[in-house]
Design a protein around this motif. Structure first.
Motif, PDB file in Angstrom:
ATOM      1  N   MET A 122      -4.911   4.973   2.356  1.00 50.28           N
ATOM      2  CA  MET A 122      -5.181   4.628   0.970  1.00 50.28           C
ATOM      3  C   MET A 122      -4.062   3.705   0.521  1.00 50.28           C
ATOM      4  O   MET A 122      -2.891   3.979   0.756  1.00 50.28           O
ATOM      5  CB  MET A 122      -5.253   5.857   0.068  1.00 50.28           C
ATOM      6  CG  MET A 122      -5.665   5.509  -1.351  1.00 50.28           C
ATOM      7  SD  MET A 122      -6.278   6.893  -2.329  1.00 50.28           S
ATOM      8  CE  MET A 122      -4.876   7.978  -2.326  1.00 50.28           C
ATOM      9  N   ARG A 123      -4.429   2.619  -0.121  1.00 51.55           N
ATOM     10  CA  ARG A 123      -3.454   1.653  -0.609  1.00 51.55           C
ATOM     11  C   ARG A 123      -3.610   1.532  -2.118  1.00 51.55           C
ATOM     12  O   ARG A 123      -4.634   1.882  -2.679  1.00 51.55           O
ATOM     13  CB  ARG A 123      -3.673   0.286   0.048  1.00 51.55           C
ATOM     14  CG  ARG A 123      -3.560   0.359   1.578  1.00 51.55           C
ATOM     15  CD  ARG A 123      -3.680  -0.980   2.209  1.00 51.55           C
ATOM     16  NE  ARG A 123      -2.327  -1.574   2.205  1.00 51.55           N
ATOM     17  CZ  ARG A 123      -2.066  -2.794   2.611  1.00 51.55           C
ATOM     18  NH1 ARG A 123      -3.031  -3.589   3.005  1.00 51.55           N
ATOM     19  NH2 ARG A 123      -0.829  -3.254   2.605  1.00 51.55           N
ATOM     20  N   LEU A 124      -2.585   0.989  -2.754  1.00 49.55           N
ATOM     21  CA  LEU A 124      -2.646   0.719  -4.187  1.00 49.55           C
ATOM     22  C   LEU A 124      -1.765  -0.461  -4.494  1.00 49.55           C
ATOM     23  O   LEU A 124      -0.979  -0.906  -3.659  1.00 49.55           O
ATOM     24  CB  LEU A 124      -2.257   1.947  -5.013  1.00 49.55           C
ATOM     25  CG  LEU A 124      -0.878   2.584  -4.800  1.00 49.55           C
ATOM     26  CD1 LEU A 124       0.247   1.814  -5.440  1.00 49.55           C
ATOM     27  CD2 LEU A 124      -0.904   3.994  -5.355  1.00 49.55           C
ATOM     28  N   GLU A 125      -1.912  -0.988  -5.695  1.00 52.60           N
ATOM     29  CA  GLU A 125      -1.034  -2.056  -6.154  1.00 52.60           C
ATOM     30  C   GLU A 125      -0.366  -1.586  -7.431  1.00 52.60           C
ATOM     31  O   GLU A 125      -0.900  -0.758  -8.163  1.00 52.60           O
ATOM     32  CB  GLU A 125      -1.810  -3.356  -6.392  1.00 52.60           C
ATOM     33  CG  GLU A 125      -2.910  -3.229  -7.420  1.00 52.60           C
ATOM     34  CD  GLU A 125      -3.735  -4.492  -7.570  1.00 52.60           C
ATOM     35  OE1 GLU A 125      -3.246  -5.450  -8.198  1.00 52.60           O
ATOM     36  OE2 GLU A 125      -4.853  -4.502  -7.049  1.00 52.60           O
ATOM     37  N   GLN A 146       6.531  -4.485   1.038  1.00 59.15           N
ATOM     38  CA  GLN A 146       7.307  -5.710   0.835  1.00 59.15           C
ATOM     39  C   GLN A 146       6.418  -6.944   0.906  1.00 59.15           C
ATOM     40  O   GLN A 146       6.768  -7.949   1.530  1.00 59.15           O
ATOM     41  CB  GLN A 146       8.451  -5.794   1.847  1.00 59.15           C
ATOM     42  CG  GLN A 146       9.451  -4.648   1.734  1.00 59.15           C
ATOM     43  CD  GLN A 146      10.177  -4.622   0.402  1.00 59.15           C
ATOM     44  OE1 GLN A 146      10.717  -5.633  -0.028  1.00 59.15           O
ATOM     45  NE2 GLN A 146      10.167  -3.484  -0.266  1.00 59.15           N
ATOM     46  N   ARG A 147       5.243  -6.832   0.264  1.00 64.01           N
ATOM     47  CA  ARG A 147       4.298  -7.944   0.215  1.00 64.01           C
ATOM     48  C   ARG A 147       3.898  -8.174  -1.225  1.00 64.01           C
ATOM     49  O   ARG A 147       3.976  -7.276  -2.057  1.00 64.01           O
ATOM     50  CB  ARG A 147       3.034  -7.621   1.017  1.00 64.01           C
ATOM     51  CG  ARG A 147       3.286  -7.366   2.467  1.00 64.01           C
ATOM     52  CD  ARG A 147       1.999  -7.023   3.160  1.00 64.01           C
ATOM     53  NE  ARG A 147       2.257  -6.624   4.523  1.00 64.01           N
ATOM     54  CZ  ARG A 147       1.312  -6.265   5.362  1.00 64.01           C
ATOM     55  NH1 ARG A 147       0.055  -6.255   4.999  1.00 64.01           N
ATOM     56  NH2 ARG A 147       1.607  -5.917   6.583  1.00 64.01           N
TER      57      ARG A 147
END
Length: 156
Positions: A122-125, A146-147
């Protein structure tokens, strides 16, 4: 402030939740300094509610607050992530329930939903100006890759 003992419940949103969700989405965008394109957000929200294959909207509640917030979760694909993964697109808690440990509970509920749907990642911003949210995410095990997330508006 509570010590985090307030239990957070959730249910899947449906079309009947659109009016309330729309108001809270506007609140979230205003607070997090996100430009609100009402037509685009409504179209995305309707697609999400109409097609579970796209993801889900979780309505959050407590015993004292029937609408404590919401989470939007969407399916994405990345070979780097091993295929399909879940994007935790939005997490919003109404001001009345903040500071009670519910953000941490909401993240756990989102992860539980994603695991139950078969997701391995699961990713988030998080916006650069939202250090408080970023600290919460990092404390819950999210890694800062780090993107920077870049976008191209293809409708223009």
């Amino acid at each position: 402030m509570s010590s985090g003992n307030t239990p957070l419940d959730w249910r899947l949103a449906d079309a009947a939740d659109l009016p309330v969700l729309t108001g809270h989405i506007a609140d979230f965008y205003r607070e997090d300094q996100i430009p609100l394109n009402h037509e685009r957000v409504q179209a995305g929200l309707q697609q999400l509610l109409a097609a579970p294959a796209n993801g889900a909207v979780l309505i959050l509640s407590t015993a004292q607050e029937p609408f404590a917030g919401y989470i939007t979760l969407g399916w994405c694909f990345s070979i780097e992530q091993g295929g399909r993964f879940v994007l935790l697109d939005e997490l919003y808690l109404v001001p009345a329930v903040r500071g009670q440990g519910l953000g941490r509970q909401a993240l756990a509920l989102a992860a539980q939903w994603a695991r139950q749907q078969g997701a391995a990642v699961m990713r988030l911003e998080v916006n650069h100006h939202n250090a408080r949210a970023k600290a919460l995410y990092l404390s819950c095990g999210y890694a800062d890759d780090q993107r920077d997330l870049l976008s191209l508006d293809l409708s223009a």
